[in-house]
Design a protein around this motif. Structure first.
Motif, PDB file in Angstrom:
ATOM      1  N   ARG A   1      35.966  -7.793  38.237  1.00 26.48           N
ATOM      2  CA  ARG A   1      37.266  -7.577  37.559  1.00 26.48           C
ATOM      3  C   ARG A   1      37.592  -6.180  37.127  1.00 26.48           C
ATOM      4  N   LEU A   2      37.750  -5.285  37.981  1.00 30.70           N
ATOM      5  CA  LEU A   2      37.975  -3.723  37.699  1.00 30.70           C
ATOM      6  C   LEU A   2      39.057  -3.364  36.863  1.00 30.70           C
ATOM      7  N   ALA A   3      38.803  -2.538  35.585  1.00 29.76           N
ATOM      8  CA  ALA A   3      39.828  -1.684  34.680  1.00 29.76           C
ATOM      9  C   ALA A   3      40.311  -0.475  35.675  1.00 29.76           C
ATOM     10  N   GLY A   4      41.158   0.248  35.092  1.00 32.09           N
ATOM     11  CA  GLY A   4      41.728   1.480  35.717  1.00 32.09           C
ATOM     12  C   GLY A   4      40.736   2.398  36.009  1.00 32.09           C
ATOM     13  N   ILE A   5      40.643   2.609  37.376  1.00 35.61           N
ATOM     14  CA  ILE A   5      39.696   3.474  37.910  1.00 35.61           C
ATOM     15  C   ILE A   5      39.688   5.045  37.896  1.00 35.61           C
ATOM     16  N   TYR A   6      38.768   5.813  37.325  1.00 37.55           N
ATOM     17  CA  TYR A   6      38.774   7.110  37.385  1.00 37.55           C
ATOM     18  C   TYR A   6      37.553   7.840  37.874  1.00 37.55           C
ATOM     19  N   GLY A   7      37.555   9.170  37.998  1.00 42.77           N
ATOM     20  CA  GLY A   7      36.297   9.976  38.420  1.00 42.77           C
ATOM     21  C   GLY A   7      36.544  11.028  39.219  1.00 42.77           C
ATOM     22  N   PRO A   8      35.707  11.835  39.404  1.00 45.13           N
ATOM     23  CA  PRO A   8      35.720  13.308  40.166  1.00 45.13           C
ATOM     24  C   PRO A   8      36.924  13.147  41.155  1.00 45.13           C
ATOM     25  N   GLY A   9      37.904  14.073  40.899  1.00 39.15           N
ATOM     26  CA  GLY A   9      39.179  14.130  41.918  1.00 39.15           C
ATOM     27  C   GLY A   9      39.956  12.917  41.804  1.00 39.15           C
ATOM     28  N   ARG A  10      40.028  12.187  40.695  1.00 40.85           N
ATOM     29  CA  ARG A  10      40.927  11.289  40.219  1.00 40.85           C
ATOM     30  C   ARG A  10      40.913  11.000  38.953  1.00 40.85           C
ATOM     31  N   SER A  11      41.343  11.998  38.249  1.00 43.51           N
ATOM     32  CA  SER A  11      41.343  11.822  36.657  1.00 43.51           C
ATOM     33  C   SER A  11      42.431  12.628  36.006  1.00 43.51           C
ATOM     34  N   ALA A  12      42.546  12.685  34.594  1.00 46.78           N
ATOM     35  CA  ALA A  12      43.538  13.300  33.978  1.00 46.78           C
ATOM     36  C   ALA A  12      43.561  14.705  34.040  1.00 46.78           C
ATOM     37  N   PHE A  13      42.416  15.249  34.230  1.00 51.98           N
ATOM     38  CA  PHE A  13      42.265  16.717  34.878  1.00 51.98           C
ATOM     39  C   PHE A  13      43.204  16.971  35.902  1.00 51.98           C
ATOM     40  N   ASP A  14      43.021  16.180  36.832  1.00 58.25           N
ATOM     41  CA  ASP A  14      43.883  16.530  38.438  1.00 58.25           C
ATOM     42  C   ASP A  14      45.318  16.602  37.984  1.00 58.25           C
ATOM     43  N   LYS A  15      45.710  15.619  37.124  1.00 59.67           N
ATOM     44  CA  LYS A  15      47.116  15.552  36.748  1.00 59.67           C
ATOM     45  C   LYS A  15      47.577  16.689  35.910  1.00 59.67           C
ATOM     46  N   LEU A  16      46.730  16.859  34.929  1.00 56.80           N
ATOM     47  CA  LEU A  16      47.263  18.120  34.175  1.00 56.80           C
ATOM     48  C   LEU A  16      47.302  19.562  35.002  1.00 56.80           C
ATOM     49  N   ARG A  17      46.319  19.684  35.623  1.00 53.11           N
ATOM     50  CA  ARG A  17      46.367  20.854  36.654  1.00 53.11           C
ATOM     51  C   ARG A  17      47.555  21.080  37.576  1.00 53.11           C
ATOM     52  N   ASP A  18      47.936  19.768  38.032  1.00 49.78           N
ATOM     53  CA  ASP A  18      49.050  19.934  39.071  1.00 49.78           C
ATOM     54  C   ASP A  18      50.614  19.657  38.414  1.00 49.78           C
ATOM     55  N   GLY A  19      50.436  19.739  37.105  1.00 47.95           N
ATOM     56  CA  GLY A  19      51.576  19.275  36.263  1.00 47.95           C
ATOM     57  C   GLY A  19      52.236  17.939  36.468  1.00 47.95           C
ATOM     58  N   SER A  20      51.490  17.185  36.767  1.00 51.53           N
ATOM     59  CA  SER A  20      52.355  15.606  36.849  1.00 51.53           C
ATOM     60  C   SER A  20      51.626  14.737  35.841  1.00 51.53           C
ATOM     61  N   ALA A  21      50.767  15.147  34.927  1.00 53.15           N
ATOM     62  CA  ALA A  21      50.519  14.357  33.730  1.00 53.15           C
ATOM     63  C   ALA A  21      51.710  14.320  32.624  1.00 53.15           C
ATOM     64  N   HIS A  22      51.749  13.044  32.163  1.00 52.03           N
ATOM     65  CA  HIS A  22      52.559  12.672  31.265  1.00 52.03           C
ATOM     66  C   HIS A  22      51.934  12.102  30.076  1.00 52.03           C
ATOM     67  N   ARG A  23      52.412  12.051  28.863  1.00 51.70           N
ATOM     68  CA  ARG A  23      52.001  11.619  27.558  1.00 51.70           C
ATOM     69  C   ARG A  23      52.968  10.547  27.165  1.00 51.70           C
ATOM     70  N   ILE A  24      52.801   9.462  27.615  1.00 53.68           N
ATOM     71  CA  ILE A  24      53.769   8.165  27.298  1.00 53.68           C
ATOM     72  C   ILE A  24      52.972   7.534  26.235  1.00 53.68           C
ATOM     73  N   VAL A  25      54.159   7.441  25.018  1.00 51.64           N
ATOM     74  CA  VAL A  25      53.799   6.941  23.775  1.00 51.64           C
ATOM     75  C   VAL A  25      54.217   5.549  23.537  1.00 51.64           C
ATOM     76  N   LYS A  26      53.607   4.460  23.771  1.00 50.08           N
ATOM     77  CA  LYS A  26      54.114   3.194  23.471  1.00 50.08           C
ATOM     78  C   LYS A  26      53.226   2.358  22.264  1.00 50.08           C
ATOM     79  N   PRO A  27      53.705   2.305  21.125  1.00 52.37           N
ATOM     80  CA  PRO A  27      52.953   1.936  20.013  1.00 52.37           C
ATOM     81  C   PRO A  27      52.164   0.683  20.172  1.00 52.37           C
ATOM     82  N   GLY A  28      50.918   0.724  19.869  1.00 60.29           N
ATOM     83  CA  GLY A  28      49.976  -0.334  20.019  1.00 60.29           C
ATOM     84  C   GLY A  28      49.273  -0.437  21.292  1.00 60.29           C
ATOM     85  N   GLN A  29      49.628   0.179  22.347  1.00 59.16           N
ATOM     86  CA  GLN A  29      49.324  -0.091  23.783  1.00 59.16           C
ATOM     87  C   GLN A  29      48.009   0.776  24.111  1.00 59.16           C
ATOM     88  N   VAL A  30      47.209  -0.024  24.831  1.00 63.60           N
ATOM     89  CA  VAL A  30      45.749   0.266  25.230  1.00 63.60           C
ATOM     90  C   VAL A  30      45.743   0.279  26.677  1.00 63.60           C
TER      91      VAL A  30
END
Length: 290
Positions: free
Chosen positions: A155-184
């Motif tokens: 049972r896999l958690a959210g998958i990330y790695g080279p070419g599929r990480s927050a770095f890629d979204k930050l670089r292409d401008g699609s990253a968001h910093r959504i805040v929901k209190p208590g959310q993990v």
């Protein structure tokens, strides 16, 4: 070892590399949906077959019947698991079948209000895609029992790695910093999926296991840390209640839990390569350096 993958996607490719490194003589084959993806995988597989799940793959039968290990990484549809629906007869004819592995999701648990859970938690999925995973897990348990072969469900958690990480979204401008209190969210580096799959295959592990890293974390913390590593300003914080999210994106925030990985580490006698998002992101960034 003859390994067959239903679905040579991001996680399966990592598993193929770890399996090949551990057993250089292993024969590795599997399926993709398009000819373009097949061409891209020629270097790590013996044979790649086209299979979109809507009908039998025209060429995969002989390789599947020779398989000693079958790893399943295709999402189930409304009618069930595509591999079982379209190729059960070929699986039945795999006389040397020794081990099965099914990639599921921690989404099968549903919401636990941020509390820690393990594999004993009840399954209360909150969307149709996770409902289908629960049914597919049981279908593969039934099949494995009928064949008398061990089955590892990861049972896999959210998958990330080279070419599929927050770095890629930050670089292409699609990253968001959504805040929901208590959310993990729970995450897992793709290399840990590959390594665990290879070790489970070698040991013919049997059972259902969570595969997440050691540290569930708030999504905004990961984005902030990734931006810091890149020397960028993080995107502005956005309140979840007013965020412009698709129904699919919003559905991920409906589940809030901390998923324990103790069972898989104990079963294999390992620690993870990347036990938290900080070590995982650091490794990705290092791999990008010349």
């Amino acid at each position: 070892m003859n390994v067959f993958f239903f679905g040579l996607g991001f996680s399966s490719r990592a598993a193929a590399l770890f399996l090949a490194a551990g057993e250089p003589k292993a024969s590795i084959s599997g399926t993709v949906r398009t000819p373009e993806k097949a061409a891209a995988l020629a270097s790590i597989t013996s044979q790649v077959h086209l299979f979109d799940g809507t009908g039998p793959g025209p060429t995969l039968g002989p390789d599947l019947r020779r398989a000693s290990n079958v790893i399943l990484s295709i999402a189930p549809g409304a009618a069930g698991d595509p591999a079982l629906l379209q190729h059960r007869a070929d699986l039945d004819a795999a006389k040397n079948l020794q081990w099965l592995c099914y990639y599921s999701t921690v989404g099968v648990y549903g919401d636990f209000g941020g509390n820690w859970i393990d594999e004993s938690a009840p399954l209360v999925p909150r969307n149709e895609r996770s409902d289908r995973r629960v049914l597919a897990e049981q279908a593969w348990r039934d099949y494995a029992a009928e064949r008398g072969v061990p089955l590892t469900i990861l049972r896999l958690a959210g998958i990330y790695g080279p070419g599929r990480s927050a770095f890629d979204k930050l670089r292409d401008g699609s990253a968001h910093r959504i805040v929901k209190p208590g959310q993990v969210f729970n995450r897992i580096h793709v290399a840990d999926i590959g390594r665990v799959t290879a070790l489970a295959a070698q040991q013919r592990l049997d059972g259902t296991f969570n595969l997440a890293d050691d540290e569930p974390a708030a999504p905004q913390d990961l984005v902030t840390h990734a931006a810091k590593l890149l020397g960028m300003a993080p995107p502005p914080a956005i309140d979840f209640d007013t965020a412009d999210l698709t129904p699919m994106q919003r559905s991920f925030y409906a589940d809030n839990k901390r998923v324990s990985n103790a069972a898989i580490k104990r079963a294999l006698g390992i620690e993870l390569l990347y036990p938290n998002y900080r070590t995982g992101l650091a490794a990705i960034l290092e791999s990008e350096q010349p």
